[in-house]
Design a protein around this motif. Structure first.
Motif, PDB file in Angstrom:
ATOM      1  N   GLY A  25      42.108  -8.383  17.980  1.00 45.45           N
ATOM      2  CA  GLY A  25      41.537  -7.053  18.135  1.00 45.45           C
ATOM      3  C   GLY A  25      41.511  -6.664  19.598  1.00 45.45           C
ATOM      4  O   GLY A  25      41.471  -7.539  20.485  1.00 45.45           O
ATOM      5  N   MET A  26      41.512  -5.367  19.865  1.00 47.80           N
ATOM      6  CA  MET A  26      41.597  -4.922  21.256  1.00 47.80           C
ATOM      7  C   MET A  26      40.924  -3.570  21.414  1.00 47.80           C
ATOM      8  O   MET A  26      41.016  -2.703  20.536  1.00 47.80           O
ATOM      9  CB  MET A  26      43.079  -4.793  21.651  1.00 47.80           C
ATOM     10  N   ALA A  27      40.237  -3.391  22.551  1.00 53.21           N
ATOM     11  CA  ALA A  27      39.667  -2.081  22.902  1.00 53.21           C
ATOM     12  C   ALA A  27      39.804  -1.915  24.403  1.00 53.21           C
ATOM     13  O   ALA A  27      39.284  -2.729  25.178  1.00 53.21           O
ATOM     14  CB  ALA A  27      38.196  -2.000  22.482  1.00 53.21           C
ATOM     15  N   THR A  37      37.772   5.738  23.462  1.00 54.54           N
ATOM     16  CA  THR A  37      38.341   4.515  22.902  1.00 54.54           C
ATOM     17  C   THR A  37      37.940   4.503  21.449  1.00 54.54           C
ATOM     18  O   THR A  37      36.749   4.481  21.136  1.00 54.54           O
ATOM     19  CB  THR A  37      37.781   3.278  23.612  1.00 54.54           C
ATOM     20  N   GLU A  38      38.891   4.569  20.583  1.00 51.82           N
ATOM     21  CA  GLU A  38      38.531   4.668  19.176  1.00 51.82           C
ATOM     22  C   GLU A  38      39.584   4.040  18.300  1.00 51.82           C
ATOM     23  O   GLU A  38      40.657   3.666  18.752  1.00 51.82           O
ATOM     24  CB  GLU A  38      38.292   6.125  18.774  1.00 51.82           C
ATOM     25  N   LEU A  39      39.217   3.983  17.038  1.00 50.42           N
ATOM     26  CA  LEU A  39      40.091   3.430  16.023  1.00 50.42           C
ATOM     27  C   LEU A  39      41.312   4.341  15.892  1.00 50.42           C
ATOM     28  O   LEU A  39      41.174   5.548  15.705  1.00 50.42           O
ATOM     29  CB  LEU A  39      39.304   3.406  14.717  1.00 50.42           C
ATOM     30  N   ASN A  40      42.469   3.756  15.982  1.00 44.49           N
ATOM     31  CA  ASN A  40      43.695   4.542  15.963  1.00 44.49           C
ATOM     32  C   ASN A  40      44.557   4.095  14.784  1.00 44.49           C
ATOM     33  O   ASN A  40      45.008   2.954  14.743  1.00 44.49           O
ATOM     34  CB  ASN A  40      44.441   4.326  17.286  1.00 44.49           C
ATOM     35  N   PRO A  41      44.796   4.989  13.826  1.00 52.24           N
ATOM     36  CA  PRO A  41      45.566   4.573  12.651  1.00 52.24           C
ATOM     37  C   PRO A  41      47.062   4.543  12.884  1.00 52.24           C
ATOM     38  O   PRO A  41      47.807   4.066  12.035  1.00 52.24           O
ATOM     39  CB  PRO A  41      45.216   5.659  11.620  1.00 52.24           C
ATOM     40  N   LEU A  42      47.505   5.036  14.039  1.00 53.85           N
ATOM     41  CA  LEU A  42      48.946   5.034  14.316  1.00 53.85           C
ATOM     42  C   LEU A  42      49.398   3.630  14.696  1.00 53.85           C
ATOM     43  O   LEU A  42      48.626   2.859  15.270  1.00 53.85           O
ATOM     44  CB  LEU A  42      49.252   6.004  15.455  1.00 53.85           C
ATOM     45  N   GLN A  44      50.589   0.685  16.787  1.00 50.69           N
ATOM     46  CA  GLN A  44      50.284   0.519  18.199  1.00 50.69           C
ATOM     47  C   GLN A  44      51.069  -0.620  18.819  1.00 50.69           C
ATOM     48  O   GLN A  44      51.511  -1.518  18.131  1.00 50.69           O
ATOM     49  CB  GLN A  44      48.805   0.187  18.366  1.00 50.69           C
TER      50      GLN A  44
ATOM     51  N   SER B 110      37.019   9.194  15.525  1.00 47.41           N
ATOM     52  CA  SER B 110      36.894   8.132  14.514  1.00 47.41           C
ATOM     53  C   SER B 110      35.448   7.664  14.399  1.00 47.41           C
ATOM     54  O   SER B 110      34.670   7.764  15.350  1.00 47.41           O
ATOM     55  CB  SER B 110      37.789   6.947  14.879  1.00 47.41           C
ATOM     56  N   ALA B 164      37.615  -1.899  18.472  1.00 44.89           N
ATOM     57  CA  ALA B 164      38.343  -0.637  18.280  1.00 44.89           C
ATOM     58  C   ALA B 164      39.427  -0.873  17.236  1.00 44.89           C
ATOM     59  O   ALA B 164      39.239  -0.529  16.070  1.00 44.89           O
ATOM     60  CB  ALA B 164      38.924  -0.122  19.580  1.00 44.89           C
ATOM     61  N   ASN B 165      40.513  -1.505  17.665  1.00 44.85           N
ATOM     62  CA  ASN B 165      41.617  -1.705  16.725  1.00 44.85           C
ATOM     63  C   ASN B 165      41.874  -3.176  16.460  1.00 44.85           C
ATOM     64  O   ASN B 165      41.812  -3.994  17.384  1.00 44.85           O
ATOM     65  CB  ASN B 165      42.883  -1.034  17.263  1.00 44.85           C
TER      66      ASN B 165
END
Lengths: 93, 262
Positions: A25-27, A37-42, A44, B110, B164-165
């Protein structure tokens, strides 16, 4: 325009407390006003496979995960081990 | 199973159809990953009509969304949805009185990763979410994102705030008519809607009403024996070895409970 050095922060969540274990995981937090900084569904790019890779790219670890495991043989809770890294770079003042 | 005669009449056609139960492999997969996605085969116009009707509501009716949009009953009575719910919750499952229409407007940021409710996790299938999407959901429209296997993790939401991701997050960019059935405890979030279109997600809850005494899905002991090996060896996401060992035990507990064991 004058420049000043600001702190970039990178949270890497690794599978184990080892800096050579896989990043899961990464932020990334940029020192830019109103940046998010947010959750990105694209799909990556994952620049670092391990924390060690990030260190080689001049990121400096400022917090290591606490290794005091709860030693509970049944329950699992949060995912991964959190490393916080910093890098100072020049930004417009 | 359904709450009122009125609602039952609306979904009469769907209820008359034989529910399409899950296979052993699908149930095992649900145990491991914490979700199962089905697609209702209503015409696109049907979903569009639901989308339009929600768009005309003056305010979000909260739990009253089923009264405001009665055709939603047909979605949850559809044989693929009902079959999955029977398979996971038993033949006498109940639609919970709490439900919500999540409106992800263009420009919305989000959500953070979260588990619903407080941290009382039992590692059984006692409640699932049925998330219905009445429109196509592209990755720009703020799809729901889940993290497989996290239904076993008992994590306070504020401890997730620095995430985040995740490399292995699963994005529900799905066609209109999809229903994603998830374990109640799975980590999930709505992502940012960077499109110019509203994205609706109807979240309904379904509860188990009785303890399982036998498998309630399309169970075949031979296939089950093969499928359940996956409980031991399959990874839902990369995690530490010690977490994986514990996860294996929790999976087996959930599976045994579904089979009708203690």
């Amino acid at each position: 325009m004058p420049k000043k050095k600001l702190q970039r922060l990178l949270y890497l969540h690794a599978a184990t407390p080892s800096i050579r274990s896989r990043v899961i995981g990464m932020a990334l937090h940029e020192p830019v006003r109103n940046s998010i900084t947010e959750l990105n569904p694209l799909p990556q790019e994952w620049p670092y496979a391990t924390v060690h890779d990030a260190i080689l790219d001049e990121w400096r670890v400022v917090q290591f995960p606490v290794q005091l495991a709860p030693f509970d043989d049944r329950e699992i809770d949060i995912l991964g081990y959190e490393f916080i890294l910093e890098k100072f770079e020049e930004y417009d003042a | 199973m359904l709450e009122t005669t009125h609602e039952t009449l609306i979904a009469e056609h769907e209820l008359a159809a034989t529910p399409i139960l899950l296979t052993d492999e699908e149930v095992v997969r649900f145990v491991i990953r914490g979700y199962h996605v089905v697609h209702t085969d209503f015409p696109r116009d049907f979903h569009q009509a639901i989308y339009d009707k929600i768009g005309r509501l003056e305010q979000n009716p909260g739990d009253g969304i089923l009264d405001a949009v009665p055709d939603l009953q047909r979605i949850y009575a559809h044989p693929v949805v009902r079959g999955a719910l029977i398979s996971l919750l038993g033949p006498n499952f109940r639609m919970n009185s709490h439900r919500h229409c999540h409106m992800n407007r263009p420009g919305t940021r989000s959500q953070e990763w979260h588990q619903d409710s407080t941290n009382v996790r039992h590692h059984q299938v006692r409640c699932v979410l049925g998330m219905y999407y009445p429109q196509d959901v592209t990755v720009q429209m703020g799809p729901t994102v889940v993290l497989p296997g996290t239904h076993f993790r008992n994590a306070p939401t504020d401890r997730m705030a620095s995430y985040a991701n995740f490399r292995e997050q699963v994005v529900f960019d799905v066609p209109a008519g999809t229903v994603a059935i998830t374990h109640y405890d799975i980590w999930h979030a709505a992502s940012a809607n960077t499109s110019d279109k509203m994205r609706y997600m109807l979240k309904f809850l379904f509860d188990r009403t009785e303890e399982p005494s036998a498998p309630s899905w399309n169970h075949d002991p031979v296939q089950a024996a093969e499928a359940q090996d996956r409980l031991l060896f399959e990874r839902s996401i990369v995690c530490s070895q010690s977490d994986h060992y514990k996860e294996r035990g929790l999976r087996q507990e959930m599976w045994r409970h579904l089979l009708g064991g203690s």
